[in-house]
Design an enzyme around this catalytic site. Structure first.
Site, short mmCIF file in Angstrom:
data_model
loop_
_atom_site.label_atom_id
_atom_site.label_comp_id
_atom_site.label_asym_id
_atom_site.label_seq_id
_atom_site.Cartn_x
_atom_site.Cartn_y
_atom_site.Cartn_z
N SER A 128 95.84 92.59 -8.59
CA SER A 128 97.09 92.23 -7.99
C SER A 128 97.97 91.34 -8.61
O SER A 128 97.55 90.58 -9.47
CB SER A 128 96.64 91.63 -6.48
OG SER A 128 98.01 91.20 -5.64
N LYS A 182 90.57 94.78 -2.46
CA LYS A 182 91.89 94.98 -2.82
C LYS A 182 92.72 95.62 -1.68
O LYS A 182 93.83 95.24 -1.41
CB LYS A 182 92.00 95.63 -4.22
CG LYS A 182 93.61 96.09 -4.61
CD LYS A 182 94.23 94.75 -4.93
CE LYS A 182 95.80 95.25 -5.47
NZ LYS A 182 96.42 96.18 -5.17
N HIS A 185 93.21 93.14 0.81
CA HIS A 185 94.19 92.26 0.29
C HIS A 185 95.87 92.66 0.49
O HIS A 185 96.47 91.82 1.07
CB HIS A 185 94.16 91.80 -1.08
CG HIS A 185 95.34 91.33 -1.84
ND1 HIS A 185 96.52 92.06 -2.04
CD2 HIS A 185 95.65 89.96 -2.26
CE1 HIS A 185 97.37 91.24 -2.69
NE2 HIS A 185 96.76 89.96 -2.85
N ASN A 186 95.79 94.00 0.29
CA ASN A 186 97.09 94.47 0.63
C ASN A 186 97.56 94.27 2.24
O ASN A 186 98.67 94.43 2.50
CB ASN A 186 97.20 96.04 -0.01
CG ASN A 186 97.36 95.78 -1.36
OD1 ASN A 186 96.74 94.86 -2.19
ND2 ASN A 186 98.04 96.90 -2.09
N GLU A 189 98.67 91.25 2.94
CA GLU A 189 100.09 90.96 2.48
C GLU A 189 101.09 91.93 3.32
O GLU A 189 102.16 91.25 3.57
CB GLU A 189 100.05 91.77 1.18
CG GLU A 189 101.13 92.00 0.47
CD GLU A 189 101.26 92.82 -0.92
OE1 GLU A 189 100.19 92.61 -1.82
OE2 GLU A 189 101.99 93.49 -1.21
#
Ligand code: NBP
Length: 473
Positions: A128, A182, A185-186, A189
Protein backbone atom coordinates in the site's frame (compact mmCIF):
# COMPACT_ATOMS: atom_id res chain seq x y z
CA UNK A 1 27.52 -9.96 -10.11
CA UNK A 2 24.23 -11.79 -9.56
CA UNK A 3 21.20 -9.77 -8.51
CA UNK A 4 19.80 -9.92 -4.97
CA UNK A 5 16.28 -9.59 -6.27
CA UNK A 6 14.42 -9.23 -9.55
CA UNK A 7 11.38 -7.17 -10.49
CA UNK A 8 9.27 -8.05 -13.52
CA UNK A 9 6.51 -5.68 -14.62
CA UNK A 10 7.94 -2.19 -14.82
CA UNK A 11 4.86 0.04 -15.02
CA UNK A 12 4.63 2.71 -12.30
CA UNK A 13 4.57 0.36 -9.32
CA UNK A 14 7.22 -2.11 -10.49
CA UNK A 15 9.56 0.62 -11.69
CA UNK A 16 9.36 2.47 -8.40
CA UNK A 17 9.83 -0.68 -6.32
CA UNK A 18 12.88 -1.62 -8.42
CA UNK A 19 14.32 1.86 -7.89
CA UNK A 20 13.60 1.61 -4.15
CA UNK A 21 15.54 -1.69 -3.94
CA UNK A 22 18.43 -0.22 -5.92
CA UNK A 23 18.55 2.95 -3.82
CA UNK A 24 18.79 0.76 -0.72
CA UNK A 25 21.94 -0.83 -2.10
CA UNK A 26 20.48 -4.04 -3.52
CA UNK A 27 21.42 -5.26 -6.97
CA UNK A 28 18.16 -5.51 -8.90
CA UNK A 29 17.44 -7.48 -12.06
CA UNK A 30 14.70 -5.75 -14.05
CA UNK A 31 12.43 -7.18 -16.72
CA UNK A 32 9.25 -6.24 -18.54
CA UNK A 33 7.25 -7.98 -21.26
CA UNK A 34 7.81 -4.99 -23.52
CA UNK A 35 11.58 -4.45 -23.28
CA UNK A 36 11.39 -0.74 -24.00
CA UNK A 37 10.19 -0.15 -20.41
CA UNK A 38 13.28 -1.94 -19.10
CA UNK A 39 15.54 0.18 -21.29
CA UNK A 40 13.76 3.37 -20.23
CA UNK A 41 14.19 2.53 -16.57
CA UNK A 42 17.92 1.95 -16.92
CA UNK A 43 18.33 5.05 -19.13
CA UNK A 44 16.49 7.33 -16.74
CA UNK A 45 17.38 5.91 -13.34
CA UNK A 46 20.41 3.67 -13.92
CA UNK A 47 22.56 6.03 -11.87
CA UNK A 48 20.48 5.42 -8.76
CA UNK A 49 21.93 1.97 -8.08
CA UNK A 50 22.87 -1.40 -9.50
CA UNK A 51 20.39 -2.58 -12.14
CA UNK A 52 20.77 -5.71 -14.26
CA UNK A 53 18.47 -5.32 -17.26
CA UNK A 54 17.11 -8.50 -18.81
CA UNK A 55 15.17 -8.73 -22.07
CA UNK A 56 13.97 -12.32 -21.82
CA UNK A 57 12.54 -14.35 -18.93
CA UNK A 58 15.48 -16.77 -19.22
CA UNK A 59 18.02 -13.95 -19.02
CA UNK A 60 16.13 -12.48 -16.06
CA UNK A 61 16.05 -15.73 -14.09
CA UNK A 62 19.71 -16.42 -14.86
CA UNK A 63 20.64 -13.01 -13.44
CA UNK A 64 19.33 -13.88 -9.97
CA UNK A 65 21.30 -15.19 -7.03
CA UNK A 66 19.90 -18.46 -5.59
CA UNK A 67 17.55 -19.06 -3.97
CA UNK A 68 15.99 -16.66 -6.43
CA UNK A 69 13.80 -13.81 -5.23
CA UNK A 70 11.51 -12.53 -7.91
CA UNK A 71 8.85 -9.85 -7.58
CA UNK A 72 5.96 -9.76 -10.04
CA UNK A 73 4.28 -6.34 -10.46
CA UNK A 74 1.90 -6.79 -13.36
CA UNK A 75 -1.81 -6.20 -13.77
CA UNK A 76 -3.86 -8.30 -11.35
CA UNK A 77 -5.88 -11.23 -12.69
CA UNK A 78 -5.02 -13.15 -15.87
CA UNK A 79 -1.76 -11.26 -16.57
CA UNK A 80 -0.49 -12.31 -13.12
CA UNK A 81 -1.32 -15.96 -13.83
CA UNK A 82 0.37 -15.74 -17.22
CA UNK A 83 3.54 -14.29 -15.74
CA UNK A 84 3.63 -16.76 -12.84
CA UNK A 85 3.23 -19.69 -15.23
CA UNK A 86 5.96 -18.37 -17.47
CA UNK A 87 8.46 -17.92 -14.65
CA UNK A 88 7.52 -20.96 -12.57
CA UNK A 89 8.73 -23.16 -15.41
CA UNK A 90 12.17 -21.58 -15.12
CA UNK A 91 12.49 -21.73 -11.32
CA UNK A 92 13.86 -24.40 -8.99
CA UNK A 93 12.77 -25.68 -5.58
CA UNK A 94 13.51 -23.13 -2.87
CA UNK A 95 13.08 -20.13 -5.18
CA UNK A 96 10.56 -17.43 -4.21
CA UNK A 97 8.04 -15.63 -6.39
CA UNK A 98 6.32 -12.66 -4.80
CA UNK A 99 3.17 -11.16 -6.32
CA UNK A 100 2.98 -7.54 -5.19
CA UNK A 101 -0.12 -6.76 -7.25
CA UNK A 102 -3.63 -6.33 -5.93
CA UNK A 103 -4.64 -9.97 -6.08
CA UNK A 104 -7.72 -11.42 -4.42
CA UNK A 105 -6.59 -13.65 -1.52
CA UNK A 106 -8.45 -16.63 -3.00
CA UNK A 107 -6.30 -16.37 -6.13
CA UNK A 108 -3.23 -16.12 -3.93
CA UNK A 109 -4.22 -19.27 -2.03
CA UNK A 110 -4.70 -21.12 -5.30
CA UNK A 111 -1.37 -19.93 -6.74
CA UNK A 112 0.49 -20.71 -3.53
CA UNK A 113 -0.87 -24.26 -3.41
CA UNK A 114 0.06 -24.88 -7.05
CA UNK A 115 3.62 -23.61 -6.65
CA UNK A 116 4.15 -25.37 -3.32
CA UNK A 117 3.68 -28.68 -5.18
CA UNK A 118 6.77 -27.79 -7.16
CA UNK A 119 8.75 -26.66 -4.12
CA UNK A 120 8.59 -23.01 -5.14
CA UNK A 121 7.55 -20.48 -2.50
CA UNK A 122 4.77 -18.16 -3.56
CA UNK A 123 4.36 -14.99 -1.55
CA UNK A 124 1.23 -12.92 -2.14
CA UNK A 125 2.06 -9.55 -0.74
CA UNK A 126 -0.14 -6.54 -0.17
CA UNK A 127 1.61 -3.27 -0.95
CA UNK A 128 0.00 0.00 0.00
CA UNK A 129 1.06 3.55 -0.63
CA UNK A 130 0.62 3.96 -4.37
CA UNK A 131 3.45 5.13 -6.60
CA UNK A 132 5.04 7.38 -4.02
CA UNK A 133 5.00 4.66 -1.40
CA UNK A 134 6.57 2.17 -3.79
CA UNK A 135 9.45 4.57 -4.37
CA UNK A 136 9.99 5.99 -0.90
CA UNK A 137 8.74 3.24 1.38
CA UNK A 138 5.39 1.46 1.24
CA UNK A 139 3.60 -0.60 3.85
CA UNK A 140 4.20 -4.22 2.87
CA UNK A 141 2.01 -7.16 3.90
CA UNK A 142 3.62 -10.43 2.78
CA UNK A 143 1.92 -13.80 3.14
CA UNK A 144 3.43 -17.15 2.16
CA UNK A 145 5.58 -19.52 4.16
CA UNK A 146 7.54 -18.45 7.22
CA UNK A 147 10.59 -19.97 5.52
CA UNK A 148 10.21 -17.67 2.51
CA UNK A 149 10.04 -14.67 4.82
CA UNK A 150 13.44 -15.50 6.30
CA UNK A 151 14.96 -15.07 2.84
CA UNK A 152 12.74 -12.36 1.37
CA UNK A 153 11.68 -10.46 4.49
CA UNK A 154 14.93 -8.59 5.16
CA UNK A 155 14.90 -7.12 1.64
CA UNK A 156 11.27 -6.08 1.93
CA UNK A 157 11.84 -4.57 5.36
CA UNK A 158 14.75 -2.57 3.98
CA UNK A 159 12.56 -0.83 1.37
CA UNK A 160 9.42 -0.41 3.48
CA UNK A 161 8.41 2.71 5.34
CA UNK A 162 9.78 2.97 8.87
CA UNK A 163 8.12 4.50 11.91
CA UNK A 164 10.14 4.97 15.11
CA UNK A 165 12.85 2.87 13.48
CA UNK A 166 10.51 -0.09 12.92
CA UNK A 167 9.77 -1.38 9.41
CA UNK A 168 6.18 -1.22 8.14
CA UNK A 169 6.51 -4.80 6.97
CA UNK A 170 6.06 -8.10 8.75
CA UNK A 171 5.18 -11.66 7.87
CA UNK A 172 1.39 -11.58 8.09
CA UNK A 173 0.63 -15.31 7.89
CA UNK A 174 0.74 -18.20 5.43
CA UNK A 175 -0.61 -18.39 1.86
CA UNK A 176 -3.22 -15.65 1.22
CA UNK A 177 -2.95 -13.87 4.60
CA UNK A 178 -1.04 -10.90 3.19
CA UNK A 179 -3.54 -10.18 0.43
CA UNK A 180 -6.44 -10.77 2.81
CA UNK A 181 -5.12 -8.18 5.23
CA UNK A 182 -4.41 -5.75 2.37
CA UNK A 183 -8.02 -6.17 1.30
CA UNK A 184 -9.25 -5.30 4.79
CA UNK A 185 -6.86 -2.34 4.83
CA UNK A 186 -8.58 -1.07 1.72
CA UNK A 187 -12.00 -1.63 3.25
CA UNK A 188 -10.96 0.45 6.26
CA UNK A 189 -9.61 3.06 3.83
CA UNK A 190 -13.04 3.26 2.15
CA UNK A 191 -14.68 3.76 5.55
CA UNK A 192 -12.19 6.44 6.61
CA UNK A 193 -12.71 8.35 3.36
CA UNK A 194 -16.50 8.16 3.65
CA UNK A 195 -16.47 9.38 7.26
CA UNK A 196 -14.23 12.29 6.33
CA UNK A 197 -16.51 13.13 3.40
CA UNK A 198 -19.54 13.15 5.72
CA UNK A 199 -17.71 15.39 8.20
CA UNK A 200 -16.93 17.84 5.39
CA UNK A 201 -20.51 17.76 4.13
CA UNK A 202 -21.88 18.52 7.59
CA UNK A 203 -19.41 21.36 8.18
CA UNK A 204 -20.53 22.83 4.92
CA UNK A 205 -24.24 22.14 4.77
CA UNK A 206 -25.09 22.21 8.46
CA UNK A 207 -22.32 24.55 9.59
CA UNK A 208 -22.32 26.90 6.62
CA UNK A 209 -18.54 26.78 6.20
CA UNK A 210 -16.97 27.49 2.82
CA UNK A 211 -14.49 24.84 1.59
CA UNK A 212 -11.48 26.96 2.54
CA UNK A 213 -12.92 27.37 6.04
CA UNK A 214 -13.54 23.63 6.28
CA UNK A 215 -9.90 23.19 5.19
CA UNK A 216 -8.84 25.11 8.29
CA UNK A 217 -10.95 22.88 10.49
CA UNK A 218 -9.38 19.75 8.97
CA UNK A 219 -5.90 21.25 9.34
CA UNK A 220 -6.65 21.86 13.02
CA UNK A 221 -7.93 18.31 13.47
CA UNK A 222 -4.78 17.07 11.80
CA UNK A 223 -2.70 18.32 14.69
CA UNK A 224 -4.85 16.41 17.21
CA UNK A 225 -5.89 12.81 17.68
CA UNK A 226 -7.17 12.55 14.09
CA UNK A 227 -3.65 13.27 12.75
CA UNK A 228 -3.43 11.15 9.58
CA UNK A 229 -2.54 11.16 5.93
CA UNK A 230 -6.19 11.24 4.82
CA UNK A 231 -7.14 14.19 7.06
CA UNK A 232 -4.04 16.03 5.81
CA UNK A 233 -4.85 15.57 2.12
CA UNK A 234 -8.46 16.55 2.82
CA UNK A 235 -7.30 19.92 4.20
CA UNK A 236 -5.11 20.35 1.10
CA UNK A 237 -7.90 19.52 -1.31
CA UNK A 238 -10.45 21.78 0.37
CA UNK A 239 -8.01 24.70 0.32
CA UNK A 240 -7.32 24.23 -3.38
CA UNK A 241 -9.00 26.53 -5.90
CA UNK A 242 -9.62 25.44 -9.48
CA UNK A 243 -8.24 27.47 -12.40
CA UNK A 244 -11.84 28.67 -12.90
CA UNK A 245 -11.67 30.31 -9.47
CA UNK A 246 -14.16 27.92 -7.89
CA UNK A 247 -13.26 25.65 -4.99
CA UNK A 248 -11.71 22.57 -6.58
CA UNK A 249 -14.10 20.27 -4.70
CA UNK A 250 -17.01 22.02 -6.45
CA UNK A 251 -15.81 21.29 -9.97
CA UNK A 252 -15.23 17.56 -9.42
CA UNK A 253 -18.15 15.34 -10.52
CA UNK A 254 -19.72 13.85 -7.39
CA UNK A 255 -19.63 10.22 -8.51
CA UNK A 256 -17.00 8.16 -6.69
CA UNK A 257 -15.44 5.22 -8.47
CA UNK A 258 -13.93 2.03 -7.11
CA UNK A 259 -11.51 -0.60 -8.28
CA UNK A 260 -13.15 -3.40 -6.32
CA UNK A 261 -11.20 -4.06 -3.13
CA UNK A 262 -13.94 -2.50 -0.99
CA UNK A 263 -16.48 -4.75 -2.66
CA UNK A 264 -14.21 -7.75 -2.03
CA UNK A 265 -14.01 -6.80 1.64
CA UNK A 266 -17.77 -6.64 2.07
CA UNK A 267 -18.34 -9.78 0.03
CA UNK A 268 -15.79 -11.68 2.12
CA UNK A 269 -17.22 -10.29 5.35
CA UNK A 270 -20.63 -11.62 4.35
CA UNK A 271 -19.10 -15.02 3.64
CA UNK A 272 -17.31 -15.04 6.98
CA UNK A 273 -20.39 -13.76 8.82
CA UNK A 274 -18.56 -10.73 10.25
CA UNK A 275 -20.62 -7.54 10.58
CA UNK A 276 -18.75 -4.66 8.90
CA UNK A 277 -21.56 -2.13 8.33
CA UNK A 278 -19.15 0.83 8.42
CA UNK A 279 -17.16 -0.54 5.51
CA UNK A 280 -20.31 -1.69 3.72
CA UNK A 281 -21.93 1.76 3.99
CA UNK A 282 -18.81 3.31 2.51
CA UNK A 283 -18.82 0.93 -0.45
CA UNK A 284 -22.56 1.46 -1.00
CA UNK A 285 -22.18 5.24 -0.68
CA UNK A 286 -19.75 5.19 -3.62
CA UNK A 287 -22.06 2.93 -5.54
CA UNK A 288 -25.06 5.19 -4.83
CA UNK A 289 -23.13 8.28 -5.90
CA UNK A 290 -22.49 6.69 -9.27
CA UNK A 291 -26.18 6.00 -9.93
CA UNK A 292 -26.88 9.18 -11.85
CA UNK A 293 -30.17 7.71 -13.10
CA UNK A 294 -31.59 7.06 -9.62
CA UNK A 295 -30.35 10.39 -8.31
CA UNK A 296 -31.86 12.24 -11.25
CA UNK A 297 -35.19 10.48 -10.75
CA UNK A 298 -35.22 11.45 -7.06
CA UNK A 299 -34.44 15.16 -7.50
CA UNK A 300 -38.04 16.17 -6.82
CA UNK A 301 -38.38 14.32 -3.50
CA UNK A 302 -39.16 16.44 -0.47
CA UNK A 303 -36.52 17.38 2.10
CA UNK A 304 -36.98 18.66 5.63
CA UNK A 305 -38.99 21.84 6.10
CA UNK A 306 -36.66 23.25 8.76
CA UNK A 307 -33.74 25.39 7.62
CA UNK A 308 -30.13 24.97 8.61
CA UNK A 309 -29.81 27.85 11.04
CA UNK A 310 -26.94 28.09 13.48
CA UNK A 311 -25.77 24.77 14.85
CA UNK A 312 -23.76 25.67 17.93
CA UNK A 313 -20.45 23.92 18.44
CA UNK A 314 -20.88 21.89 15.28
CA UNK A 315 -17.21 21.52 14.34
CA UNK A 316 -16.30 20.19 17.80
CA UNK A 317 -19.21 17.76 17.70
CA UNK A 318 -18.28 16.57 14.23
CA UNK A 319 -14.73 15.92 15.37
CA UNK A 320 -16.09 13.69 18.14
CA UNK A 321 -18.46 11.91 15.76
CA UNK A 322 -15.68 11.35 13.24
CA UNK A 323 -13.31 10.01 15.86
CA UNK A 324 -15.89 7.70 17.44
CA UNK A 325 -17.04 6.40 14.03
CA UNK A 326 -13.43 5.80 13.09
CA UNK A 327 -12.90 3.67 16.19
CA UNK A 328 -15.97 1.66 15.18
CA UNK A 329 -14.83 1.03 11.61
CA UNK A 330 -11.36 -0.02 12.74
CA UNK A 331 -12.96 -2.31 15.30
CA UNK A 332 -14.93 -3.93 12.46
CA UNK A 333 -11.81 -4.24 10.32
CA UNK A 334 -9.87 -5.93 13.09
CA UNK A 335 -12.75 -8.30 13.81
CA UNK A 336 -12.64 -9.23 10.17
CA UNK A 337 -8.91 -9.95 10.26
CA UNK A 338 -9.43 -12.15 13.32
CA UNK A 339 -12.28 -13.97 11.56
CA UNK A 340 -10.19 -14.53 8.43
CA UNK A 341 -7.33 -15.85 10.56
CA UNK A 342 -9.66 -18.28 12.31
CA UNK A 343 -11.24 -19.43 9.05
CA UNK A 344 -8.01 -19.97 7.13
CA UNK A 345 -5.71 -21.00 9.97
CA UNK A 346 -3.48 -17.92 9.87
CA UNK A 347 -1.56 -16.93 12.96
CA UNK A 348 -1.95 -13.16 12.59
CA UNK A 349 -0.51 -10.82 15.21
CA UNK A 350 -3.27 -8.21 15.50
CA UNK A 351 -1.01 -5.63 17.16
CA UNK A 352 1.55 -6.01 14.37
CA UNK A 353 -1.05 -5.14 11.72
CA UNK A 354 -1.49 -1.75 13.39
CA UNK A 355 2.28 -1.42 13.48
CA UNK A 356 2.83 -1.93 9.76
CA UNK A 357 0.04 0.49 8.82
CA UNK A 358 1.56 3.35 10.80
CA UNK A 359 3.65 4.39 7.79
CA UNK A 360 3.70 4.08 4.02
CA UNK A 361 0.04 3.30 3.45
CA UNK A 362 -3.06 5.37 2.84
CA UNK A 363 -4.56 4.87 6.32
CA UNK A 364 -1.34 5.79 8.12
CA UNK A 365 -2.19 7.66 11.28
CA UNK A 366 -1.10 8.36 14.82
CA UNK A 367 -4.29 6.52 15.82
CA UNK A 368 -2.73 3.17 14.85
CA UNK A 369 -0.32 3.42 17.80
CA UNK A 370 -3.38 3.29 20.01
CA UNK A 371 -4.70 0.17 18.31
CA UNK A 372 -1.34 -1.48 18.67
CA UNK A 373 -1.27 -0.64 22.36
CA UNK A 374 -4.78 -2.04 22.81
CA UNK A 375 -3.90 -5.42 21.26
CA UNK A 376 -0.57 -5.56 23.04
CA UNK A 377 -2.32 -5.01 26.35
CA UNK A 378 -4.85 -7.71 25.48
CA UNK A 379 -4.18 -9.89 22.41
CA UNK A 380 -7.57 -11.57 22.94
CA UNK A 381 -9.53 -8.30 22.93
CA UNK A 382 -12.94 -9.27 21.48
CA UNK A 383 -13.46 -5.82 19.96
CA UNK A 384 -11.48 -2.59 20.04
CA UNK A 385 -14.57 -0.89 21.47
CA UNK A 386 -14.03 -2.53 24.86
CA UNK A 387 -10.38 -1.59 25.19
CA UNK A 388 -10.55 0.57 28.35
CA UNK A 389 -9.07 3.65 26.67
CA UNK A 390 -11.24 3.45 23.56
CA UNK A 391 -14.30 2.73 25.69
CA UNK A 392 -13.62 5.88 27.70
CA UNK A 393 -13.18 7.94 24.53
CA UNK A 394 -16.40 6.58 23.05
CA UNK A 395 -18.16 7.47 26.27
CA UNK A 396 -16.76 11.00 26.12
CA UNK A 397 -17.73 11.34 22.44
CA UNK A 398 -21.14 9.76 22.44
CA UNK A 399 -23.29 12.77 23.27
CA UNK A 400 -21.69 14.83 20.50
CA UNK A 401 -21.87 11.84 18.14
CA UNK A 402 -25.61 11.47 18.80
CA UNK A 403 -26.16 15.21 18.28
CA UNK A 404 -24.36 15.04 14.93
CA UNK A 405 -26.40 12.06 13.70
CA UNK A 406 -29.58 13.79 14.89
CA UNK A 407 -28.61 17.06 13.21
CA UNK A 408 -27.83 15.24 9.98
CA UNK A 409 -31.20 13.50 10.05
CA UNK A 410 -33.04 16.71 10.96
CA UNK A 411 -31.44 18.70 8.14
CA UNK A 412 -31.56 15.92 5.58
CA UNK A 413 -27.80 15.65 5.17
CA UNK A 414 -26.95 12.00 4.52
CA UNK A 415 -24.49 10.57 7.04
CA UNK A 416 -24.63 6.82 6.46
CA UNK A 417 -21.18 6.23 7.93
CA UNK A 418 -21.77 8.14 11.16
CA UNK A 419 -25.25 6.64 11.56
CA UNK A 420 -24.18 3.08 10.85
CA UNK A 421 -21.26 3.39 13.26
CA UNK A 422 -23.52 4.70 16.02
CA UNK A 423 -26.09 1.96 15.37
CA UNK A 424 -23.32 -0.65 15.58
CA UNK A 425 -22.13 0.80 18.88
CA UNK A 426 -25.64 0.87 20.32
CA UNK A 427 -26.42 -2.61 18.99
CA UNK A 428 -23.35 -4.18 20.57
CA UNK A 429 -23.97 -2.55 23.93
CA UNK A 430 -27.71 -3.28 23.99
CA UNK A 431 -28.77 -5.78 26.62
CA UNK A 432 -31.64 -7.00 24.47
CA UNK A 433 -31.94 -6.74 20.70
CA UNK A 434 -35.17 -7.04 18.73
CA UNK A 435 -33.58 -10.09 17.12
CA UNK A 436 -35.85 -11.93 19.57
CA UNK A 437 -38.83 -10.77 17.52
CA UNK A 438 -37.12 -11.70 14.25
CA UNK A 439 -36.46 -15.18 15.59
CA UNK A 440 -40.11 -15.50 16.67
CA UNK A 441 -41.24 -14.43 13.18
CA UNK A 442 -38.96 -17.06 11.67
CA UNK A 443 -40.48 -19.69 13.91
CA UNK A 444 -44.01 -18.65 13.00
CA UNK A 445 -43.70 -18.63 9.22
CA UNK A 446 -40.99 -21.23 8.73
CA UNK A 447 -40.84 -23.38 11.87
CA UNK A 448 -37.21 -22.29 12.18
CA UNK A 449 -37.29 -22.83 15.99
CA UNK A 450 -35.86 -20.64 18.76
CA UNK A 451 -33.93 -20.90 21.99
CA UNK A 452 -35.22 -19.48 25.25
CA UNK A 453 -33.68 -17.10 27.75
CA UNK A 454 -34.84 -19.15 30.73
CA UNK A 455 -33.91 -22.76 29.88
CA UNK A 456 -31.73 -24.79 27.53
CA UNK A 457 -32.98 -26.49 24.42
CA UNK A 458 -34.45 -25.69 21.03
CA UNK A 459 -38.18 -25.04 20.71
CA UNK A 460 -40.99 -24.55 18.24
CA UNK A 461 -44.42 -23.16 18.94
CA UNK A 462 -47.29 -24.79 17.06
CA UNK A 463 -48.57 -21.48 15.67
CA UNK A 464 -50.81 -23.39 13.28
CA UNK A 465 -52.81 -25.19 15.97
CA UNK A 466 -53.17 -24.43 19.66
CA UNK A 467 -49.85 -22.57 20.07
CA UNK A 468 -48.37 -25.03 22.50
CA UNK A 469 -44.63 -25.22 22.66
CA UNK A 470 -42.73 -28.33 21.60
CA UNK A 471 -39.17 -29.33 22.14
CA UNK A 472 -37.32 -29.32 18.81
CA UNK A 473 -34.04 -30.83 20.05
P1 NBP B 1 -0.59 -2.15 -14.31
O1 NBP B 1 -1.57 -2.77 -13.40
O2 NBP B 1 -1.03 -1.07 -15.21
O3 NBP B 1 0.08 -3.31 -15.20
C1 NBP B 1 0.99 -3.00 -16.23
C2 NBP B 1 2.09 -4.01 -16.26
O4 NBP B 1 1.58 -5.34 -16.47
C3 NBP B 1 3.06 -3.74 -17.39
O5 NBP B 1 4.37 -4.04 -16.93
C4 NBP B 1 2.60 -4.73 -18.44
O6 NBP B 1 3.60 -5.07 -19.38
C5 NBP B 1 2.28 -5.91 -17.57
N1 NBP B 1 1.51 -6.97 -18.23
C6 NBP B 1 0.21 -6.99 -18.61
BR1 NBP B 1 -0.94 -5.58 -18.47
N2 NBP B 1 -0.17 -8.14 -19.16
C7 NBP B 1 0.92 -8.91 -19.15
C8 NBP B 1 1.18 -10.22 -19.58
N3 NBP B 1 0.22 -10.99 -20.09
N4 NBP B 1 2.44 -10.70 -19.44
C9 NBP B 1 3.41 -9.94 -18.92
N5 NBP B 1 3.22 -8.69 -18.46
C10 NBP B 1 1.99 -8.16 -18.57
O7 NBP B 1 0.70 -1.65 -13.48
P2 NBP B 1 0.80 -0.86 -12.09
O8 NBP B 1 -0.18 0.25 -12.01
O9 NBP B 1 2.24 -0.57 -11.91
O10 NBP B 1 0.34 -1.93 -11.01
C11 NBP B 1 0.99 -3.18 -10.86
C12 NBP B 1 0.26 -3.99 -9.81
O11 NBP B 1 0.35 -3.31 -8.58
C13 NBP B 1 -1.23 -4.18 -10.08
O12 NBP B 1 -1.64 -5.43 -9.65
C14 NBP B 1 -1.87 -3.12 -9.23
O13 NBP B 1 -3.19 -3.46 -8.88
C15 NBP B 1 -0.94 -3.13 -8.04
N6 NBP B 1 -0.93 -1.91 -7.25
C16 NBP B 1 -1.02 -0.70 -7.83
C17 NBP B 1 -0.98 0.45 -7.06
C18 NBP B 1 -1.05 1.78 -7.70
O14 NBP B 1 -1.14 2.78 -6.97
N7 NBP B 1 -0.96 1.89 -9.02
C19 NBP B 1 -0.83 0.35 -5.69
C20 NBP B 1 -0.70 -0.89 -5.11
C21 NBP B 1 -0.76 -2.01 -5.91
P3 NBP B 1 3.75 -4.23 -20.77
O15 NBP B 1 4.56 -3.03 -20.39
O16 NBP B 1 4.47 -5.17 -21.64
O17 NBP B 1 2.37 -3.89 -21.23
Amino acid sequence: EKADIGVTGLAVMGRNLARNFARRGHTVAVHNRTPQRTRDLVDQFGAEGAFVPAESPEEFVAALQRPRRLVVMVKAGDPTDAVIDEFAALLEPGDIIMDGGNAHFDDTRRREAALRERGVHFVGSGISGGEEGALHGPSIMPGGSAESYRTLGPLLESISAHVDGEPCCTHVGTDGAGHFVKMVHNGIEYADMQLIAEAYDLLRRAGGLRPEQAAEVFARWNSGRLDSYLIGITADILAHADASGKPFVDVVLDQAEQKGTGRWTVHTALDLGVPVPGIAEAVFARSLSGHADLREAAQGLAGPTVGAGEVAGLAEDVEQALYASKIVSYAQGWNMIAAGAAQYGWDIDLAAMASIWRGGCIIRAAFLDRIRAAFRANPALPTLLVDPEFAAELDAAQDAWRRVVATAARLGVPAPGFSAALAYYDSLRAQRLPAALVQAQRDLFGAHTYRRTDRDGVFHTRWDTDRHEESAD
